[in-house]
Design an enzyme around this catalytic site. Structure first.
Site, short mmCIF file in Angstrom:
data_model
loop_
_atom_site.label_atom_id
_atom_site.label_comp_id
_atom_site.label_asym_id
_atom_site.label_seq_id
_atom_site.Cartn_x
_atom_site.Cartn_y
_atom_site.Cartn_z
N GLU A 61 0.87 -1.18 0.00
CA GLU A 61 0.00 0.00 0.00
C GLU A 61 0.90 1.21 0.00
O GLU A 61 1.53 1.54 1.01
CB GLU A 61 -0.94 0.05 1.21
CG GLU A 61 -1.89 1.24 1.12
CD GLU A 61 -2.71 1.49 2.36
OE1 GLU A 61 -2.59 2.60 2.93
OE2 GLU A 61 -3.46 0.59 2.77
N CYS A 74 -3.26 8.10 5.09
CA CYS A 74 -3.08 7.54 3.75
C CYS A 74 -4.19 7.96 2.80
O CYS A 74 -3.95 8.18 1.61
CB CYS A 74 -3.02 6.01 3.82
SG CYS A 74 -1.63 5.38 4.77
#
Length: 448
Positions: free
Chosen positions: A226, A260
């Site tokens: 990720e 994020c």
């Protein structure tokens, strides 16, 4: 030596030795040696160990939150929330692990045919600083409960927080099942290239993720990534501008923009633009006293560089945009207008409390521009129009699309990032699939 400074005061929090090649090789060797026994441990026993670890993490919540505050500048509530989420995640994987199952296949009457998930071996887990306990819990929990052993390297920006969390988990496991190493990018690179590491699970920057993917490809290991994001927010006509501004402020300013899936670029359609912008400036003023500092001076310099680039190339700074005097690495909530797609604040992940706005004539333009990006982590659309909402979730090339809420979602949800944002499931039951490899067994009697 890693030197960690308190981002609120600039005082030294700790100096931590960087693991060298021998340290990394030793940790991988111990994890590799412990793998055969751990994979044979009944799934229920592995789950029980995680459940006990979750209880220990809850008991140490104040300690972990204090370390996180001192190393990363998180607010107390956010730090405690991360600990609570981490304990819940460990329990979730403790419950999911024993029921993670394969399939039986319908072959001939005389044979048994199965598809069976097996642990991959040694997993190197490289975790970020912006939510170090909660993110680590997911990757460690899924890897361990499926029978893998782990070498964990926390971010160099919060080595004390990451190590303490991993120690609490490791205390409930056999020796070698969870190893911990401290270090910077060079340490992570050593682990990614290590011969006996079978999976590298990384949450962090896209540049680092690309290097990990290349290292894994060279030796046939699995990369679970990720990486960075550049999440768009679209504000459609007909949306209440005050409510939309509250959503935009939450997405842009929470945790000082260091999430994020923070809002990184805002597209406002037509007539709602002026009232939305005024309301967002007001929201920025309210958020100014609620956010903590950026994690360190390097991050603050990046954020200010993006803002300065925008201002020099035609953007208007409505509020914020200046480094605050005094100790610490604080940066004010900042609202920019007149932004264009070629500006750094629209092209790259700023990762700070900055809300750049671009006014567009219609929803189709907003959707097209939001989709034209090398990242593919998430996006949000605020609209009362059902057809626009349908077009958005079907068209946006990202792993997560949120309609009328910048944050939230059902427990257990899992998505796959696209493009420069990475690959593979990082959450939910699907993460158990990522941590295992499926073997087909065809079993016939002799002479059949």
């Amino acid at each position: 030596m890693l030197t960690v400074l308190d981002p609120r005061t600039g005082d030294t929090v700790a100096q931590v030795p960087i693991a060298d090649a021998d340290d990394c090789n030793g940790a991988v060797h111990r994890a590799h040696a412990a793998a055969p026994s751990w994979r044979r441990t009944p799934a229920a026993e592995r789950a029980a160990a995680l459940t006990a670890a979750a209880a220990a993490v809850r008991e140490a919540a104040a300690e972990l939150a204090d370390l996180n505050e001192r190393e990363t500048g998180k607010t107390r509530d956010d730090a405690l929330g991360g600990v609570d989420a981490s304990a819940g995640t460990l329990v979730q994987y403790a419950e999911l692990g024993p029921v993670h199952r394969g399939r039986s296949l319908h072959g001939s009457w005389q044979a048994t045919d199965l598809m069976i998930p097996e642990p991959r071996g040694v997993v190197a887990v490289l975790t970020p600083w912006n939510d170090p306990v909660a993110v680590a819990a997911g990757l460690l929990g899924a890897a361990l409960v499926t029978g893998n052993t782990v070498v964990h390297k926390p971010s160099e920006r919060c080595p004390l927080t990451g190590r303490r969390f991993a120690e609490l988990v490791a205390a409930h496991l056999p020796p070698g099942v969870l190893e911990i190493v401290d270090g910077d990018g060079s340490t992570g690179a050593r682990l990614a290239a290590a011969e006996n590491v079978d999976v590298v699970a990384h949450v962090g920057s896209s540049n680092t993720g690309s290097a990990i993917a290349l290292a894994c490809a060279r030796r046939g290991a699995k990369a679970l990534l990720e990486n960075g994001g550049n999440d768009a927010l679209i504000v459609d006509v007909g949306t209440d501008p005050q409510w939309a501004a509250e959503q935009a402020a939450l997405g842009s300013f929470a945790n000082a923009g260091q999430i994020c899936v923070s809002v990184e670029r805002i597209y406002v359609v037509g007539s709602v633009a002026e009232s939305f912008t005024d309301a967002l400036v007001e929201q920025a003023g309210e958020w100014a006293s609620r956010i903590g500092p950026l994690v360190d001076e390097r991050q603050r310099e990046q954020v200010h560089h993006h803002v300065t680039d925008a201002a020099q190339t035609g953007a208007t700074v409505l509020t914020g945009g200046e480094r605050q005097p005094g100790p610490g690495t604080f940066y004010p909530p900042t609202v920019l207008t007149d932004c264009t797609p070629d500006m750094l604040v629209f092209r790259e992940e700023t990762f700070g409390p900055v809300a750049p706005i671009r006014c567009v004539p219609d929803f189709a333009t907003a959707l097209a521009e939001a989709s034209n990006d090398r990242y593919g982590l998430g996006a949000t659309v605020l609209t009362p129009d059902m057809s626009h909402a349908q077009d958005a979730w079907r068209s946006l090339p990202v792993g997560t699309v949120k309609i009328n809420a910048v944050f939230g979602g059902a427990p257990g949800g899992a998505s796959e990032p696209r493009g420069a944002s990475g690959s593979g499931f990082g959450f939910g039951p699907e993460l158990l699939d990522e941590m295992t490899a499926t073997k087909v067994v065809h079993w016939s009697p002799p002479g059949a």
